[in-house]
Design a protein around this motif. Structure first.
Motif, PDB file in Angstrom:
ATOM      1  N   TYR A 152       0.886  -1.162   0.000  1.00  0.00           N
ATOM      2  CA  TYR A 152       0.000   0.000   0.000  1.00  0.00           C
ATOM      3  C   TYR A 152       0.920   1.206   0.000  1.00  0.00           C
ATOM      4  O   TYR A 152       1.525   1.516   1.037  1.00  0.00           O
ATOM      5  CB  TYR A 152      -0.872   0.031   1.260  1.00  0.00           C
ATOM      6  CG  TYR A 152      -1.886  -1.096   1.358  1.00  0.00           C
ATOM      7  CD1 TYR A 152      -3.020  -1.105   0.549  1.00  0.00           C
ATOM      8  CD2 TYR A 152      -1.723  -2.125   2.282  1.00  0.00           C
ATOM      9  CE1 TYR A 152      -3.968  -2.120   0.651  1.00  0.00           C
ATOM     10  CE2 TYR A 152      -2.666  -3.136   2.388  1.00  0.00           C
ATOM     11  CZ  TYR A 152      -3.781  -3.131   1.565  1.00  0.00           C
ATOM     12  OH  TYR A 152      -4.713  -4.124   1.672  1.00  0.00           O
ATOM     13  N   PRO A 177      -2.108 -11.404  14.498  1.00  0.00           N
ATOM     14  CA  PRO A 177      -2.477 -10.121  15.079  1.00  0.00           C
ATOM     15  C   PRO A 177      -3.112  -9.173  14.066  1.00  0.00           C
ATOM     16  O   PRO A 177      -2.928  -9.326  12.860  1.00  0.00           O
ATOM     17  CB  PRO A 177      -1.152  -9.549  15.595  1.00  0.00           C
ATOM     18  CG  PRO A 177      -0.085 -10.428  15.113  1.00  0.00           C
ATOM     19  CD  PRO A 177      -0.670 -11.688  14.589  1.00  0.00           C
ATOM     20  N   SER A 178      -3.837  -8.205  14.580  1.00  0.00           N
ATOM     21  CA  SER A 178      -4.425  -7.151  13.759  1.00  0.00           C
ATOM     22  C   SER A 178      -3.317  -6.451  12.982  1.00  0.00           C
ATOM     23  O   SER A 178      -2.265  -6.149  13.524  1.00  0.00           O
ATOM     24  CB  SER A 178      -5.163  -6.178  14.676  1.00  0.00           C
ATOM     25  OG  SER A 178      -5.636  -5.108  13.929  1.00  0.00           O
ATOM     26  N   GLY A 179      -3.547  -6.220  11.689  1.00  0.00           N
ATOM     27  CA  GLY A 179      -2.560  -5.549  10.856  1.00  0.00           C
ATOM     28  C   GLY A 179      -1.527  -6.466  10.244  1.00  0.00           C
ATOM     29  O   GLY A 179      -0.614  -6.012   9.556  1.00  0.00           O
ATOM     30  N   SER A 180      -1.664  -7.793  10.453  1.00  0.00           N
ATOM     31  CA  SER A 180      -0.645  -8.722   9.952  1.00  0.00           C
ATOM     32  C   SER A 180      -0.834  -9.065   8.473  1.00  0.00           C
ATOM     33  O   SER A 180       0.025  -9.706   7.879  1.00  0.00           O
ATOM     34  CB  SER A 180      -0.608  -9.989  10.810  1.00  0.00           C
ATOM     35  OG  SER A 180      -1.862 -10.632  10.823  1.00  0.00           O
ATOM     36  N   GLY A 181      -1.973  -8.666   7.883  1.00  0.00           N
ATOM     37  CA  GLY A 181      -2.145  -8.878   6.439  1.00  0.00           C
ATOM     38  C   GLY A 181      -3.186  -9.931   6.066  1.00  0.00           C
ATOM     39  O   GLY A 181      -3.321 -10.276   4.894  1.00  0.00           O
ATOM     40  N   LYS A 182      -3.935 -10.417   7.037  1.00  0.00           N
ATOM     41  CA  LYS A 182      -4.904 -11.498   6.777  1.00  0.00           C
ATOM     42  C   LYS A 182      -5.972 -11.050   5.785  1.00  0.00           C
ATOM     43  O   LYS A 182      -6.272 -11.739   4.813  1.00  0.00           O
ATOM     44  CB  LYS A 182      -5.577 -11.941   8.090  1.00  0.00           C
ATOM     45  CG  LYS A 182      -4.600 -12.285   9.199  1.00  0.00           C
ATOM     46  CD  LYS A 182      -5.309 -12.688  10.474  1.00  0.00           C
ATOM     47  CE  LYS A 182      -6.154 -11.595  11.130  1.00  0.00           C
ATOM     48  NZ  LYS A 182      -5.350 -10.454  11.643  1.00  0.00           N
ATOM     49  N   SER A 183      -6.558  -9.895   6.074  1.00  0.00           N
ATOM     50  CA  SER A 183      -7.615  -9.385   5.210  1.00  0.00           C
ATOM     51  C   SER A 183      -7.046  -9.077   3.820  1.00  0.00           C
ATOM     52  O   SER A 183      -7.661  -9.410   2.797  1.00  0.00           O
ATOM     53  CB  SER A 183      -8.216  -8.134   5.850  1.00  0.00           C
ATOM     54  OG  SER A 183      -9.148  -7.550   5.002  1.00  0.00           O
ATOM     55  N   THR A 184      -5.885  -8.475   3.785  1.00  0.00           N
ATOM     56  CA  THR A 184      -5.242  -8.169   2.503  1.00  0.00           C
ATOM     57  C   THR A 184      -5.038  -9.436   1.689  1.00  0.00           C
ATOM     58  O   THR A 184      -5.315  -9.470   0.486  1.00  0.00           O
ATOM     59  CB  THR A 184      -3.885  -7.467   2.740  1.00  0.00           C
ATOM     60  OG1 THR A 184      -4.116  -6.242   3.459  1.00  0.00           O
ATOM     61  CG2 THR A 184      -3.184  -7.163   1.441  1.00  0.00           C
ATOM     62  N   PHE A 189       4.138   0.968   2.001  1.00  0.00           N
ATOM     63  CA  PHE A 189       3.992  -0.039   3.063  1.00  0.00           C
ATOM     64  C   PHE A 189       3.894  -1.446   2.475  1.00  0.00           C
ATOM     65  O   PHE A 189       3.040  -1.730   1.632  1.00  0.00           O
ATOM     66  CB  PHE A 189       2.747   0.271   3.907  1.00  0.00           C
ATOM     67  CG  PHE A 189       2.510  -0.734   4.998  1.00  0.00           C
ATOM     68  CD1 PHE A 189       3.300  -0.722   6.133  1.00  0.00           C
ATOM     69  CD2 PHE A 189       1.513  -1.689   4.866  1.00  0.00           C
ATOM     70  CE1 PHE A 189       3.097  -1.661   7.143  1.00  0.00           C
ATOM     71  CE2 PHE A 189       1.313  -2.637   5.870  1.00  0.00           C
ATOM     72  CZ  PHE A 189       2.103  -2.610   7.001  1.00  0.00           C
TER      73      PHE A 189
HETATM   74  P1  ADP Z   1      -5.355  -7.814   9.207  1.00  0.00           P
HETATM   75  O1  ADP Z   1      -6.496  -8.326   8.360  1.00  0.00           O
HETATM   76  O2  ADP Z   1      -4.393  -8.884   9.583  1.00  0.00           O
HETATM   77  O3  ADP Z   1      -5.798  -7.003  10.383  1.00  0.00           O
HETATM   78  P2  ADP Z   1      -4.907  -6.012   6.986  1.00  0.00           P
HETATM   79  O4  ADP Z   1      -4.681  -6.883   5.812  1.00  0.00           O
HETATM   80  O5  ADP Z   1      -6.250  -5.390   7.147  1.00  0.00           O
HETATM   81  O6  ADP Z   1      -4.508  -6.814   8.303  1.00  0.00           O
HETATM   82  O7  ADP Z   1      -3.855  -4.848   6.993  1.00  0.00           O
HETATM   83  C1  ADP Z   1      -2.457  -5.100   6.903  1.00  0.00           C
HETATM   84  C2  ADP Z   1      -1.727  -3.788   6.952  1.00  0.00           C
HETATM   85  O8  ADP Z   1      -1.984  -3.035   5.775  1.00  0.00           O
HETATM   86  C3  ADP Z   1      -2.134  -2.886   8.117  1.00  0.00           C
HETATM   87  O9  ADP Z   1      -0.985  -2.241   8.581  1.00  0.00           O
HETATM   88  C4  ADP Z   1      -3.078  -1.880   7.494  1.00  0.00           C
HETATM   89  O10 ADP Z   1      -3.061  -0.645   8.162  1.00  0.00           O
HETATM   90  C5  ADP Z   1      -2.523  -1.758   6.095  1.00  0.00           C
HETATM   91  N1  ADP Z   1      -3.571  -1.453   5.112  1.00  0.00           N
HETATM   92  C6  ADP Z   1      -4.711  -2.140   4.913  1.00  0.00           C
HETATM   93  N2  ADP Z   1      -5.447  -1.603   3.935  1.00  0.00           N
HETATM   94  C7  ADP Z   1      -4.747  -0.510   3.503  1.00  0.00           C
HETATM   95  C8  ADP Z   1      -4.965   0.474   2.508  1.00  0.00           C
HETATM   96  N3  ADP Z   1      -6.053   0.450   1.726  1.00  0.00           N
HETATM   97  N4  ADP Z   1      -4.024   1.429   2.347  1.00  0.00           N
HETATM   98  C9  ADP Z   1      -2.922   1.435   3.109  1.00  0.00           C
HETATM   99  N5  ADP Z   1      -2.655   0.538   4.076  1.00  0.00           N
HETATM  100  C10 ADP Z   1      -3.547  -0.424   4.259  1.00  0.00           C
END
Ligand code: ADP
Ligand code: ADP
Length: 229
Positions: free
Chosen positions: A13, A37-44, A16
């Motif tokens: 991103y 953990p939250s922010g580890s990239g699971k959703s991504t 990042f």
């Molecule tokens: P998780 O699902 O494990 O909580 P995410 O995949 O949501 O993690 O996010 C992984 C990292 O990418 C986090 O640091 C989040 O802040 C960042 N992130 C997620 N979406 C975006 C975006 N659209 N733009 C910039 N950073 C993002």
């Protein structure tokens, strides 16, 4: 071949680095739970599979469709893989039934009658057939999430991705959604679930994958993962 394959996937991103050399192969019928953990990239990670996010490099192949930026590949993958979000993402001004028939008519080109029959079948499948004419706001959170699952099933996907499907629910509604997911799992659906529900993971997962800082850190069968120290 595998249902879902990710090879050396890198996702940024801006500056990042959100996913770092992700390799993941999911076979037909396999159930994966992604935790970490939250922010580890699971959703991504799961959003990349559905091309809700674009990747910088690497390869993603879903049911033989290699994801590239062509709309054709994206459409093929979205028909193959259903997704359920934390916030149900239902259309508020459409009834439950209408929410379920829109995509089958537009994307699968079903007639209204066929789309409606399909919708009723899957609304019954998630035990919510009697709510078909209500609007989302008239339903509980658990019921809305089951509608979201039915809506995804109406595309007759080969795999389902769940992004924290119970995190936005009141505690008493978590079980009805997890029960629906367990039932799908028992029917042989290929699934990747981001969830903190470790009981569900223990019951359903073939593999539990633990992510940290954009990487797959560890993966195991649940019996090993949940072994007491
Ligand atoms: P998780 O699902 O494990 O909580 P995410 O995949 O949501 O993690 O996010 C992984 C990292 O990418 C986090 O640091 C989040 O802040 C960042 N992130 C997620 N979406 C975006 C975006 N659209 N733009 C910039 N950073 C993002
Ligand atoms: P790009 O390089 O593709 O433009 P950016 O990192 O600039 O990606 O962010 C894309 C979008 O995501 C922007 O609209 C930004 O506001 C939003 N965004 C940035 N950081 C986050 C975050 N941590 N979580 C969710 N969204 C974010």
């Amino acid at each position: 071949g595998p249902m879902i394959e990710m090879r050396q996937v890198e996702k940024y991103y801006g500056a990042f680095h959100a996913l770092k050399s992700i390799d993941l192969t999911v076979t037909k019928g396999e159930k994966i739970v992604l935790c970490g953990p939250s922010g580890s990239g699971k959703s991504t990670l799961i959003r990349c599979i559905n091309h809700l996010e674009t990747i910088k490099s690497g390869e993603i192949v879903v049911a033989g469709h290699r994801l590239n930026d062509s709309q054709k590949a994206v459409d093929a993958v979205r028909q193959t893989v259903g997704m359920v979000f934390q916030q149900f993402n239902l259309f508020p001004h459409r009834t439950v039934l209408e929410n379920c028939i829109l995509a089958p008519m537009r994307v699968r080109k079903l007639s209204r009658a066929d789309a409606e029959a399909t919708a009723r079948k899957y609304l019954e499948r998630v035990r919510i057939g009697d709510q078909a004419n209500k609007y989302p706001a008239q339903l509980s959170g658990g019921q809305q999430q089951r509608v979201a699952i039915a809506r995804a099933l109406c595309m007759e996907p080969k795999a389902m991705l769940f992004d924290e499907p119970t995190s936005a629910l009141d505690p008493e509604m978590v079980k009805e959604v997890l029960d629906t997911m367990v039932s799908l799992a028992q029917d042989g659906m290929t699934m990747i679930c981001v969830t903190h529900e470790m009981g569900f993971a223990h019951q359903v997962a073939d593999r539990v994958i633990f992510m940290a800082d954009g990487r797959i850190l560890e993966e195991n069968v649940p019996s090993i993962f949940f072994k007491s120290p």
